[in-house]
Design an enzyme around this catalytic site. Structure first.
Site, PDB file in Angstrom:
ATOM      1  N   GLN A  87     -33.138   1.995 -36.485  1.00 19.75           N
ATOM      2  CA  GLN A  87     -33.072   0.743 -37.240  1.00 19.75           C
ATOM      3  C   GLN A  87     -33.066   1.056 -38.741  1.00 19.75           C
ATOM      4  OE1 GLN A  87     -32.688  -2.390 -35.904  1.00 19.75           O
ATOM      5  NE2 GLN A  87     -32.468  -3.107 -38.003  1.00 19.75           N
TER       6      GLN A  87
ATOM      7  N   LYS B  54     -33.313  -7.612 -30.596  1.00 17.14           N
ATOM      8  CA  LYS B  54     -32.546  -6.657 -29.778  1.00 17.14           C
ATOM      9  C   LYS B  54     -33.260  -6.427 -28.446  1.00 17.14           C
ATOM     10  CE  LYS B  54     -30.455  -4.483 -33.797  1.00 17.14           C
ATOM     11  NZ  LYS B  54     -30.433  -3.357 -34.742  1.00 17.14           N
TER      12      LYS B  54
ATOM     13  N   ASP C 265     -24.678   2.615 -32.034  1.00 11.21           N
ATOM     14  CA  ASP C 265     -24.451   1.921 -33.302  1.00 11.21           C
ATOM     15  C   ASP C 265     -23.127   2.378 -33.931  1.00 11.21           C
ATOM     16  OD1 ASP C 265     -26.195  -0.090 -34.000  1.00 11.21           O
ATOM     17  OD2 ASP C 265     -27.698   1.238 -34.898  1.00 11.21           O
TER      18      ASP C 265
END
Ligand code: NDP
Length: 280
Positions: free
Chosen positions: A93, A49, A116
């Site tokens: 994460q 990422k 997200d």
């Protein structure tokens, strides 16, 4: 014989396009990534990422915490990121260590920075087919690959195998928003092969290596393989790819299909978060 959709190439062109847009901005859109502990797979995903963000002209700020960090410390950090005007997107994460309240922490992220798309507010907006929603990156990646096929989605029978909060449910919702007739299968579903046989579009997101067999597929089905499974040190999807590609019209490989699209869509969401915050 099907068309194998090259997610790597499509993702690279999305990243290139983001770069063209970020070059025109006065400030670099910035993504804060919260990483807890030493999960090897998480570390690899985060590294990908960060390097993709750099290619796209975005800034990634990695915030690392020890495995035993408290929920209170993380919550306070998220709250300070919410208030920081230099941070435009925040992701945590997953998975988090078992002692941490994952849902509560996801709900601490400001919905406007929730790139997200895991905050219930964004899930609700997606359910209402509201364009203001941040859709989870993997689901958005699947929908972008479907658009690449050029096939009209309206009225198609779509089967999503998996009902997780982060993949199965949002993909199913987005297919429904495109007027597909959607079926969701899960671990308690009976006679999965018959459901697959009836599907024009199959999205496999169950984390079961090669579970979906070519013999189950309708001829000409579009097959999106989200699964990432490590088998004997090789990455394998949830679909038995080689025989399935003889039956499908379009299919995604693993690796190189949905995976790279997920990263590209996260960056696209970050750019959009920046633009929303600047225009509000
Ligand atoms: P989860 O483990 O959270 O969910 C798996 C889902 O599959 C559950 O809903 C489960 O059902 C269902 N399932 C399990 N076994 C079966 C079965 N035999 N038949 C039908 N359904 C079944 O996984 P995720 O959604 O997080 O991820 C799914 C896969 O996608 C994994 O391989 C993961 O690594 C991969 N992934 C890939 C990404 C990418 O970028 N390409 C991003 C995120 C994930 P139930 O709800 O009943 O337990």
């Amino acid at each position: 014989m099907s068309v194998v959709l090259n997610g790597k190439e499509i993702a690279a062109s999305i990243i290139e396009n983001i770069k063209k847009q970020t070059e025109k901005l006065q400030e670099k859109p910035t993504l804060a990534i919260i990483l807890v502990g030493h999960n090897e797979a998480s570390r690899i995903y985060v590294r990908n990422k960060c390097s993709a963000a750099q290619k796209a002209g975005l800034q990634a700020e990695l915030l690392e915490f020890e495995e035993n960090v408290s929920a209170k410390t993380l919550k306070e950090k998220i709250q300070s990121l919410n208030l920081d005007s230099h941070i435009h997107g925040i992701i945590i994460q997953l998975p988090l260590p078992a002692h941490l309240p994952t849902q509560e922490l996801l709900e601490t992220v400001d919905p406007l920075k929730d790139v997200d798309g895991f905050h219930p507010l964004n899930a609700g907006l997606l359910q209402n087919n509201n364009p203001a929603a941040f859709a989870p990156a993997t689901a958005r990646g699947v929908m972008t690959l479907l658009r690449e096929t050029g096939v009209e989605l309206e009225g198609k029978n779509a089967l999503v195998i998996g009902r997780s909060q982060i993949v199965g449910k949002p993909v199913a919702q987005m297919l429904l928003n495109k007027n597909c007739t959607v079926t969701i299968a899960h671990s308690k579903t009976q006679n999965l092969p018959a459901l697959v046989q009836n599907a024009d579009i199959v999205v496999a997101a169950c984390g079961r290596p090669k579970m979906v067999k070519a013999s189950w597929l309708k001829k000409g089905a579009i097959v999106m393989d989200v699964g990432i499974n490590r088998v004997e040190n090789k990455l394998t999807g949830d679909v038995d790819f080689e025989p399935a590609k003889e039956v499908a019209s379009f299919i995604t490989p693993v690796p190189g299909g949905v995976g790279p699209m997920t990263v590209a869509m996260l960056l696209q969401n970050t750019l959009e978060a920046y633009l929303k915050q600047k225009n509000s």
